[in-house]
Design a protein around this motif. Structure first.
Motif, PDB file in Angstrom:
ATOM      1  N   GLN A   7       0.784  -1.275  -0.157  1.00 18.04           N
ATOM      2  CA  GLN A   7      -0.150   0.288  -0.052  1.00 18.04           C
ATOM      3  C   GLN A   7       1.031   1.022  -0.050  1.00 18.04           C
ATOM      4  N   ILE A   8       0.539   1.914  -0.956  1.00 18.48           N
ATOM      5  CA  ILE A   8       1.495   3.318  -0.967  1.00 18.48           C
ATOM      6  C   ILE A   8       0.481   4.338  -0.189  1.00 18.48           C
ATOM      7  N   ALA A   9       0.904   5.114   0.707  1.00 16.11           N
ATOM      8  CA  ALA A   9       0.271   5.824   1.881  1.00 16.11           C
ATOM      9  C   ALA A   9       1.228   6.978   2.031  1.00 16.11           C
ATOM     10  N   SER A  10       0.365   8.159   2.428  1.00 15.74           N
ATOM     11  CA  SER A  10       0.862   9.545   2.441  1.00 15.74           C
ATOM     12  C   SER A  10       0.130  10.464   3.839  1.00 15.74           C
ATOM     13  N   ASP A  11       0.808  10.737   4.606  1.00 11.80           N
ATOM     14  CA  ASP A  11       0.389  11.393   5.732  1.00 11.80           C
ATOM     15  C   ASP A  11      -0.166  12.876   5.200  1.00 11.80           C
ATOM     16  N   ASN A  12       0.115  13.157   4.020  1.00  9.08           N
ATOM     17  CA  ASN A  12       0.005  14.613   3.594  1.00  9.08           C
ATOM     18  C   ASN A  12      -1.443  14.898   2.882  1.00  9.08           C
ATOM     19  N   PHE A  13      -2.140  13.474   2.726  1.00 15.72           N
ATOM     20  CA  PHE A  13      -3.373  13.604   2.161  1.00 15.72           C
ATOM     21  C   PHE A  13      -4.188  13.029   3.315  1.00 15.72           C
ATOM     22  N   ILE A  14      -5.604  13.708   3.107  1.00 15.38           N
ATOM     23  CA  ILE A  14      -6.846  13.172   3.867  1.00 15.38           C
ATOM     24  C   ILE A  14      -7.756  12.738   3.016  1.00 15.38           C
ATOM     25  N   LEU A  15      -8.225  11.251   2.549  1.00  7.02           N
ATOM     26  CA  LEU A  15      -8.865  11.083   1.388  1.00  7.02           C
ATOM     27  C   LEU A  15     -10.274  10.302   1.631  1.00  7.02           C
ATOM     28  N   ASN A  67     -11.494   5.152   8.820  1.00  6.93           N
ATOM     29  CA  ASN A  67     -11.663   6.567   8.876  1.00  6.93           C
ATOM     30  C   ASN A  67     -10.825   7.399   8.371  1.00  6.93           C
ATOM     31  N   ASN A  68     -11.214   8.109   7.277  1.00  9.05           N
ATOM     32  CA  ASN A  68      -9.961   9.019   6.804  1.00  9.05           C
ATOM     33  C   ASN A  68      -8.775   8.452   6.457  1.00  9.05           C
ATOM     34  N   SER A  69      -8.652   7.232   5.487  1.00  6.44           N
ATOM     35  CA  SER A  69      -7.545   6.529   4.983  1.00  6.44           C
ATOM     36  C   SER A  69      -6.704   7.525   4.315  1.00  6.44           C
ATOM     37  N   ASN A  70      -5.343   7.179   4.619  1.00 10.57           N
ATOM     38  CA  ASN A  70      -4.229   7.968   3.653  1.00 10.57           C
ATOM     39  C   ASN A  70      -3.642   6.948   2.670  1.00 10.57           C
ATOM     40  N   ILE A  71      -4.356   5.878   2.280  1.00  8.40           N
ATOM     41  CA  ILE A  71      -3.751   4.941   1.143  1.00  8.40           C
ATOM     42  C   ILE A  71      -3.978   5.580  -0.207  1.00  8.40           C
ATOM     43  N   LEU A  72      -3.021   5.824  -1.123  1.00  9.08           N
ATOM     44  CA  LEU A  72      -3.259   6.290  -2.592  1.00  9.08           C
ATOM     45  C   LEU A  72      -3.601   5.185  -3.204  1.00  9.08           C
ATOM     46  N   ALA A  73      -2.903   4.050  -3.074  1.00  4.40           N
ATOM     47  CA  ALA A  73      -3.171   2.708  -3.964  1.00  4.40           C
ATOM     48  C   ALA A  73      -2.900   1.555  -3.217  1.00  4.40           C
ATOM     49  N   SER A  74      -3.313   0.676  -3.575  1.00  8.54           N
ATOM     50  CA  SER A  74      -3.212  -0.821  -3.148  1.00  8.54           C
ATOM     51  C   SER A  74      -2.735  -1.671  -4.243  1.00  8.54           C
ATOM     52  N   ILE A  75      -1.441  -2.258  -4.062  1.00 13.83           N
ATOM     53  CA  ILE A  75      -0.979  -3.158  -5.362  1.00 13.83           C
ATOM     54  C   ILE A  75      -0.666  -4.500  -4.853  1.00 13.83           C
ATOM     55  N   PRO A  76      -1.448  -5.279  -5.497  1.00 12.26           N
ATOM     56  CA  PRO A  76      -1.328  -6.820  -5.196  1.00 12.26           C
ATOM     57  C   PRO A  76      -0.003  -7.335  -5.512  1.00 12.26           C
ATOM     58  N   ILE A  91       5.931   9.551   2.163  1.00  8.42           N
ATOM     59  CA  ILE A  91       5.565   8.660   1.472  1.00  8.42           C
ATOM     60  C   ILE A  91       6.020   7.395   2.401  1.00  8.42           C
ATOM     61  N   LYS A  92       4.927   6.428   2.650  1.00  7.50           N
ATOM     62  CA  LYS A  92       5.074   5.030   3.322  1.00  7.50           C
ATOM     63  C   LYS A  92       4.614   4.000   2.145  1.00  7.50           C
ATOM     64  N   ILE A  93       5.485   2.767   2.284  1.00  9.02           N
ATOM     65  CA  ILE A  93       5.194   1.668   1.746  1.00  9.02           C
ATOM     66  C   ILE A  93       4.831   0.626   2.786  1.00  9.02           C
ATOM     67  N   THR A  94       3.623   0.213   2.896  1.00 13.54           N
ATOM     68  CA  THR A  94       3.198  -0.715   3.760  1.00 13.54           C
ATOM     69  C   THR A  94       2.665  -2.241   3.411  1.00 13.54           C
ATOM     70  N   ASP A  95       2.426  -3.102   4.431  1.00 12.17           N
ATOM     71  CA  ASP A  95       1.662  -4.103   3.871  1.00 12.17           C
ATOM     72  C   ASP A  95       0.246  -4.134   4.067  1.00 12.17           C
TER      73      ASP A  95
END
Length: 243
Positions: A159-167, A176-185, A217-221
């Motif tokens: 998952q590509i996430a960023s605390d700079n955005f509230i989505l 609530n208010n996920s900051n995930i920009l994309a989820s990549i399988p 930018i964070k990359i998480t599982d």
């Protein structure tokens, strides 16, 4: 309508959080974003090495006791394992009195102690690997059989996430208010490259932007844990659309 592409390469990040290339901050030029405008953000593409291990700091603890004695904890060495190498490694840590037998037909483990009864305790973090549910497991006739299937495919999505955005995006793990920009399988083997292209033109509306001159930018599982890429580097392209 303005479109701004932001090309990010972790090798050029200005700061690494906890020395992780998957958790970093980029210093960018000021971007003029007025609050009254409609703004969307898109991950156009990403290239991420599958350099992480299936046993890591999130799942490396086995807590157990023998014959009702004191709790013992072993820490698995961080690495990539198949079921045979994982069995051998655990036995090397907890002692040769234990025998691990894997059934290919059921995808389960049977664990036997030649001398004493034993218990695997729920504070262990490696239970998903071994096929156990998150509770205490007490041996019967000095034997434990996993109640779930073995799962060594511990990272299923990046998952590509960023605390700079509230989505407006919704994540079941943190709805609530996920900051995930994309989820990549994850669809490649270890040491490959996970390539993502936004072929379906997916974008996210931005409710609020924070200081984009310090882009985090964070990359998480799939569980929100920052991925340890073992110092390998990634790149991606963001698209800001300002209407």
């Amino acid at each position: 309508m303005d479109k701004i592409q932001i090309y990010l390469n972790s090798k050029r990040a200005n700061k690494y959080i906890n020395n992780q290339t998957s958790d970093c901050i980029f210093h960018l030029p000021a971007i003029n974003v007025k609050k009254s405008k409609n703004i969307t953000v898109t991950v156009l593409n990403a290239q991420i090495p599958s350099s992480y291990y299936n046993v890591n700091s999130t799942n490396d603890k086995l807590v157990y006791n023998v014959n009702g004695g004191t709790s013992l904890t072993v820490t698995l060495t961080h690495s990539n394992y198949n079921i045979n190498t994982l069995k051998a490694h655990i036995v090397s840590l907890i002692g040769s009195n234990f025998t691990f037998t894997y059934s290919t037909s059921s995808n389960k483990l049977s664990i036997y102690n030649s001398t004493y009864s034993f218990e695997f305790e729920e504070s262990s973090t490696c239970f998903e690997l071994l096929g156990f549910s998150d509770q205490n497991h007490v041996s019967i006739l000095r034997t434990l059989i996993s109640d779930n299937v073995v799962n060594l495919f511990t990272v299923r999505n990046l998952q590509i996430a960023s605390d700079n955005f509230i989505l407006n995006n919704i994540d079941s793990y943190n709805p609530n208010n996920s900051n995930i920009l994309a989820s990549i399988p994850v669809n490649t083997i270890y040491n490959g490259i996970i390539s993502y292209a936004n072929i379906h033109d997916v974008y996210s509306e931005i409710n609020n932007t924070r200081n984009l001159t310090n882009l985090h930018i964070k990359i998480t599982d799939q569980d929100g844990n920052v991925i340890d890429l073992n110092n390998a580097h990634w790149s991606l392209t963001l698209l800001l659309t300002i209407k």
